[in-house]
Design an enzyme around this catalytic site. Structure first.
Site: not given
Length: 754
Positions: A49, A95
């Protein structure tokens, strides 16, 4: 070093997402095994990430420079020049995994995070768009995720006072367990107010301001966002890793940040998102080639007894980190007090080239900045086109022998084409009074700049088409965004992207990703719309398999006259209707084939990018000249759906005749009569999908002029209370549907929010 700084094991490192080889490399960089604080920080900054370790090499192949680009990749957001000393900052981020675990807070904090990216470079946010993917709408899980995510987006955007002006949502079975929630934001700033995030000036003070720090979001970047999800119900234990947002706190944070910049009180600014203080401080140090000392005892906490590693990795929302010259610290604190935003001096910039974590002056962690941020190993992908289909065919809901009239109604009511009004009604689209075209009024959202000109913005991707052909499907997504801008008269200035894919360690996913990035780069180069920033979200798969590869494209353009932005809807009775562009429809991977339960094809027909770009220019010129009453690109569902959407948006019917010039224009002239049955040619003409076709209306003379710049075929005229589509000969078509019946079919999503 503190006596409490314990030495974790290899198993501890693996539990935090590091491989055995990566743990060995960390030990090498540290000169020995890392302690708890150091391991936690490495695990986050070396996560997929944060480090993009499977995609960074690919991203380097993308075009990032252009005549309008002011700030490119590497900062919190990109920015393009829109004239008059003003820049537009914009970016899209995901998200996904947080929203799959806790949809309301996952989506809400996704909006909060992307807004902070915008004002972190000094721009005032003016709009949000969202790109959403869920499983089929009849699924209980999909409805739960949809309702929660839409409510979270509306809650945050409406509360903070930023309009949600557009977006998209698709429903496909591969997103059942792993939904996608991508949020895009854009803002405006004077060019001279732009600020970068590089820390500078040894001796300068590090000030943390905004909300206090708690335990929410710990492990979000490594444990949640950089690994595959489990099956249904298997990820409940990850709920505490999802952040909790407070839009009212962020509104104060926004105003405080912009006033700090306006008054010239700060040297650098960075938001705290994934990995919290760890990423914000380390990345600021790396960009400025300096060191940073942080004393966690000085960080305002909302929970007592937090350990140093918890303070450093907390992802509590609504926090910013800035670098301040010592003589300005008091003024910064006064401004924080004015806006009722907590502020604290928590550290200093050093010339050590290291990030040091202290607690009351006692050393708790000591790491080289370069090792933390720049030396994460980057991995080569091993792409291989799959020999067998990856995705199961969809469940059929429509007969292969369906008549055109019934097919049109079925498509118009299908979840991927039906009106999104039930979603948009939950969002405030007009706050700030810039909105010129609301959702479903035009192909792109339009925002006034204040000098008569306007910005146009679009976000788009058809994951099913990308799954059928990652390269061509991605090219089509980029061109679709540009087509939407052309319909309102806007020229592309720059592009952002959110690459949503499965596990890149698997060869077939690596192939999807590699081909998609190749298509993204080639299309953006052709359009001269460079990538100014974006996001990569990998490991979007679970026990049932990967999502469709979904490279979401966001594009911003400028138009000189906001009043001439063409609407979708037919506007004037008697106007002529025409099909513009080299339009060669295909049913491969179309919405009709999905409803009929057909498997994905192995590839799509090639796209002539230059031809499509030329059509965009012709449409853009005509719109800017005020020659068109309406403009709409032909997309999902094909020509018949585009006609129905134009009729519904304008509240006017149309009488359409598909003559021989039409059939020849779509490459179905007399020579094809023997090779394609009448039924197949009808379906292809009415419901086939392709890139490059536009449905426009206007005065006959204006359309004749447009025909000099692009292929144009007259189809009929605007007027009446029904949509009539006719064709003679062997391909006989006779469709007559009233606007009321069309509207009822198009409103099918209302039952999802009943």
């Amino acid at each position: 070093m503190s006596e409490s700084a314990t030495v974790p094991s290899l198993q501890d490192a693996q539990a935090l997402g590091l491989t055995e080889a990566e743990y060995g490399l960390v030990c090498e960089k540290q000169g020995g095994p890392p302690n708890q604080v150091e391991l936690a920080m490495y695990s986050l900054l070396w996560s997929e990430h944060c480090a993009y370790k499977h995609s960074k090499k690919l991203l380097r192949t993308l075009p990032t420079q252009g005549r309008h680009v002011v700030m490119g990749p590497g900062e919190n957001a990109g920015a393009v020049d829109v004239g008059g000393g003003i820049v537009c900052a914009f970016k899209v981020e995901s998200h996904n995994h947080p929203s799959a675990v806790e949809p309301f807070q996952g989506a809400a904090t996704g909006v909060g995070g992307i807004l902070r990216d915008i004002f972190a470079i000094g721009a005032r946010p003016i709009a949000v768009l969202d790109s959403l993917r869920f499983g089929e709408p009849l699924s209980g899980r999909s409805r739960y995720l949809l309702e929660g995510a839409v409510a979270g987006i509306g809650h945050y955007g409406n509360s903070i006072g930023v309009p949600t002006i557009g977006g998209e949502v698709y429903f496909e079975a591969p997103y059942e367990q792993n939904c996608l929630v991508n949020a895009m934001a854009l803002g405006l700033a004077p060019l001279q107010r732009l600020v970068r995030s590089a820390a500078a000036g040894p001796g300068n003070v590090l000030v943390l301001f905004g909300a206090s720090t708690g335990r929410d979001g710990i492990g979000g970047a490594s444990v949640l966002a950089s690994a595959e999800l489990g099956g249904e119900g298997e990820d409940e234990h990850k709920r505490p890793t999802v952040q909790v947002g407070d839009p009212f706190e962020e509104k104060k944070l926004l105003e405080c940040s912009l006033e700090l910049l306006e008054r010239g009180l700060i040297v650098a600014l960075q938001d705290l998102g994934a990995a919290g203080l760890t990423s914000s401080a380390s990345e600021m140090a790396s960009k400025g080639e300096v060191g940073i000392d942080i004393d966690v005892a000085k960080v305002p906490l909302r929970e007592p007894g937090m350990e140093p590693f918890e303070v450093m990795v907390s992802e509590s929302q609504e926090r910013m980190l800035c670098v301040v010259e010592p003589e300005n610290v008091d003024a910064v604190m006064e401004l924080c007090e004015k806006w009722e935003v907590g502020g604290a001096a928590i550290g200093t910039v050093t010339d050590s080239g290291r990030v040091r974590v202290l607690r009351d002056g006692v050393l708790e962690g000591d790491m080289p900045v370069r090792a933390l941020v720049d030396d994460c190993p980057l991995y080569d992908l091993h792409p291989q086109k799959p020999a067998q289909p990856i995705y199961a065919p969809p469940v059929a809901s429509l007969s292969a022998e369906v008549e055109p009239r019934e097919a049109l109604l079925a498509l118009l009511s299908s979840a991927n084409i039906a009106s999104r009004r039930p979603l948009f009604e939950q969002y405030d689209a007009i706050v700030q009074s810039r909105t010129v075209r609301r959702p479903e009024q035009a192909d792109a959202a339009v925002l006034a700049l204040g000098d008569g000109a306007a910005l146009a913005v679009s976000i788009d991707c058809n994951g099913r088409r990308v799954a059928a052909d990652p390269y061509t499907g991605t090219v089509a997504a980029v061109l679709e965004c540009a087509a939407n801008l052309a319909c309102v008269g806007a020229e592309p200035l720059g592009t952002t992207n959110n690459l949503n894919f499965g596990n890149p360690e698997k060869p077939h996913i690596a192939w999807q990703l590699t081909e998609a990035v190749r298509g993204l780069g080639e299309a953006c180069r052709a359009l001269q719309a460079p990538i100014v920033g974006g996001n990569v979200s990998l490991y979007n798969e679970g026990a049932t398999g990967p999502i469709y590869p979904t490279p979401v494209i966001g594009m911003v353009g400028r138009l000189p006259d906001a009043s001439r932005a063409a609407p979708i809807g037919f506007a004037c009775d008697g106007d002529q209707i025409a099909l513009v562009g080299s339009f060669s429809p295909s049913l491969a991977a179309s919405e009709l084939e999905k409803l009929q339960g057909r498997p994905l094809p192995d590839g799509l027909q090639a796209i002539d990018i230059e031809s499509v770009r030329a059509t965009h220019a012709a449409i853009r010129t005509a719109v800017r000249a005020g020659e068109l009453s309406s403009a709409h690109d032909v997309a999902e569902g094909g020509l018949a759906i585009a006609l129905a959407e134009c009729a519904l948006a304008g509240g006017r019917g149309a009488d359409v005749h598909l003559g021989e010039d039409f059939w020849q224009a779509i490459s179905l002239g007399p020579a094809d009569a023997e090779s394609i049955s009448p039924a197949s040619s009808r379906a292809l003409a009415l419901f086939g999908e392709a890139t490059g076709g536009f449905l426009v209306s206007g005065a006959s003379e204006a359309l004749r002029e447009l025909g000099k710049r692009a292929p144009t075929v007259a189809l009929g005229r605007v007027g009446g209370e029904q949509l009539s589509i006719r064709a003679g000969g062997e391909r006989a078509i006779e469709i007559e549907l009233g606007l009321v019946e069309l509207a009822e079919a198009h409103a099918s999503l209302r039952e999802l929010f009943a």
